[in-house]
Write a protein that holds these residues in place. Structure first.
Motif, PDB file in Angstrom:
ATOM      1  N   ARG A  59       0.835  -1.220   0.000  1.00 44.69           N
ATOM      2  CA  ARG A  59       0.000   0.000   0.000  1.00 44.69           C
ATOM      3  C   ARG A  59       0.863   1.260   0.000  1.00 44.69           C
ATOM      4  NH1 ARG A  59      -3.011  -2.989   3.736  1.00 44.69           N
ATOM      5  NH2 ARG A  59      -2.333  -1.673   5.470  1.00 44.69           N
ATOM      6  N   ALA A  60       2.072   1.151   0.539  1.00 45.25           N
ATOM      7  CA  ALA A  60       2.992   2.298   0.586  1.00 45.25           C
ATOM      8  C   ALA A  60       3.911   2.347  -0.632  1.00 45.25           C
ATOM      9  CB  ALA A  60       3.819   2.244   1.866  1.00 45.25           C
ATOM     10  N   GLY A  61       3.723   1.429  -1.599  1.00 45.58           N
ATOM     11  CA  GLY A  61       4.525   1.446  -2.815  1.00 45.58           C
ATOM     12  C   GLY A  61       5.794   0.613  -2.753  1.00 45.58           C
ATOM     13  N   TRP A  62       5.875  -0.301  -1.790  1.00 42.31           N
ATOM     14  CA  TRP A  62       7.053  -1.157  -1.629  1.00 42.31           C
ATOM     15  C   TRP A  62       6.685  -2.614  -1.876  1.00 42.31           C
ATOM     16  CZ3 TRP A  62      11.663   1.154  -1.023  1.00 42.31           C
ATOM     17  CH2 TRP A  62      11.673   2.469  -0.575  1.00 42.31           C
ATOM     18  N   CYS A  63       7.626  -3.394  -2.393  1.00 36.81           N
ATOM     19  CA  CYS A  63       7.459  -4.834  -2.582  1.00 36.81           C
ATOM     20  C   CYS A  63       8.523  -5.563  -1.766  1.00 36.81           C
ATOM     21  CB  CYS A  63       7.613  -5.218  -4.062  1.00 36.81           C
ATOM     22  SG  CYS A  63       6.235  -4.655  -5.069  1.00 36.81           S
ATOM     23  N   VAL A  64       8.125  -6.689  -1.168  1.00 33.87           N
ATOM     24  CA  VAL A  64       9.058  -7.512  -0.389  1.00 33.87           C
ATOM     25  C   VAL A  64       9.908  -8.313  -1.367  1.00 33.87           C
ATOM     26  CG1 VAL A  64       9.290  -9.362   1.302  1.00 33.87           C
ATOM     27  CG2 VAL A  64       7.473  -7.640   1.563  1.00 33.87           C
ATOM     28  N   GLU A  65      11.223  -8.113  -1.276  1.00 36.34           N
ATOM     29  CA  GLU A  65      12.151  -8.824  -2.151  1.00 36.34           C
ATOM     30  C   GLU A  65      12.713 -10.078  -1.480  1.00 36.34           C
ATOM     31  OE1 GLU A  65      16.293  -7.538  -4.050  1.00 36.34           O
ATOM     32  OE2 GLU A  65      14.555  -6.469  -4.878  1.00 36.34           O
ATOM     33  N   SER A  66      13.043  -9.977  -0.185  1.00 39.20           N
ATOM     34  CA  SER A  66      13.584 -11.114   0.571  1.00 39.20           C
ATOM     35  C   SER A  66      13.146 -11.012   2.022  1.00 39.20           C
ATOM     36  CB  SER A  66      15.119 -11.137   0.532  1.00 39.20           C
ATOM     37  OG  SER A  66      15.578 -11.363  -0.770  1.00 39.20           O
ATOM     38  N   VAL A  67      13.037 -12.180   2.676  1.00 38.57           N
ATOM     39  CA  VAL A  67      12.658 -12.235   4.088  1.00 38.57           C
ATOM     40  C   VAL A  67      13.595 -13.204   4.794  1.00 38.57           C
ATOM     41  CG1 VAL A  67      10.845 -12.844   5.737  1.00 38.57           C
ATOM     42  CG2 VAL A  67      10.222 -11.794   3.551  1.00 38.57           C
ATOM     43  N   TRP A  68      14.128 -12.786   5.937  1.00 41.59           N
ATOM     44  CA  TRP A  68      14.932 -13.655   6.793  1.00 41.59           C
ATOM     45  C   TRP A  68      14.238 -13.719   8.144  1.00 41.59           C
ATOM     46  CZ3 TRP A  68      16.835  -9.728   3.783  1.00 41.59           C
ATOM     47  CH2 TRP A  68      17.667 -10.102   2.729  1.00 41.59           C
ATOM     48  N   GLN A  69      14.170 -14.951   8.737  1.00 46.48           N
ATOM     49  CA  GLN A  69      13.527 -15.125  10.032  1.00 46.48           C
ATOM     50  C   GLN A  69      14.411 -15.938  10.973  1.00 46.48           C
ATOM     51  OE1 GLN A  69       9.614 -16.618   8.316  1.00 46.48           O
ATOM     52  NE2 GLN A  69       8.932 -15.380  10.048  1.00 46.48           N
ATOM     53  N   ASP A  70      14.190 -15.733  12.276  1.00 49.05           N
ATOM     54  CA  ASP A  70      14.893 -16.537  13.275  1.00 49.05           C
ATOM     55  C   ASP A  70      14.281 -17.945  13.281  1.00 49.05           C
ATOM     56  OD1 ASP A  70      13.092 -16.511  16.190  1.00 49.05           O
ATOM     57  OD2 ASP A  70      12.490 -15.213  14.531  1.00 49.05           O
ATOM     58  N   GLU A  71      14.913 -18.863  14.003  1.00 59.07           N
ATOM     59  CA  GLU A  71      14.473 -20.263  14.025  1.00 59.07           C
ATOM     60  C   GLU A  71      13.032 -20.431  14.514  1.00 59.07           C
ATOM     61  OE1 GLU A  71      17.232 -22.603  16.243  1.00 59.07           O
ATOM     62  OE2 GLU A  71      18.856 -22.314  14.809  1.00 59.07           O
TER      63      GLU A  71
END
Length: 83
Positions: A59-71
């Motif tokens: 909605r703010a004009g951004w796209c998620v390119e990559s996501v990193w998460q903890d275990e």
């Protein structure tokens, strides 16, 4: 003292400083009084499910390119790009 409270309705942690005595502090030359037990909200740390955050970013004009998460998948770091 520092206090952290989970606000279920708004899906956020509210950070507060709570005065432990009646006191007056000097902030940049301005005198500010606090009562014993009076609180100051210092931070709202909002928590989002991955899909909800992606929708907010979109909605703010951004796209998620990559996501990193903890275990445990409690926290994420997300790389956004302008779409």
């Amino acid at each position: 003292r520092h206090r952290a409270i989970w606000d279920e309705e708004n899906s956020r942690i509210e950070m507060q400083l709570v005065s432990q005595a009646r006191q007056t502090v000097d902030l940049g030359g301005e005198k500010i009084g606090f009562e014993d037990g009076e609180k100051i909200v210092t931070e709202w740390s909002h928590k989002y499910e991955l899909g909800a955050f992606e929708a907010l970013a979109n909605r703010a004009g951004w796209c998620v390119e990559s996501v990193w998460q903890d275990e445990k998948r409690w926290f994420s770091l997300q790389l956004l790009r302008a779409c």
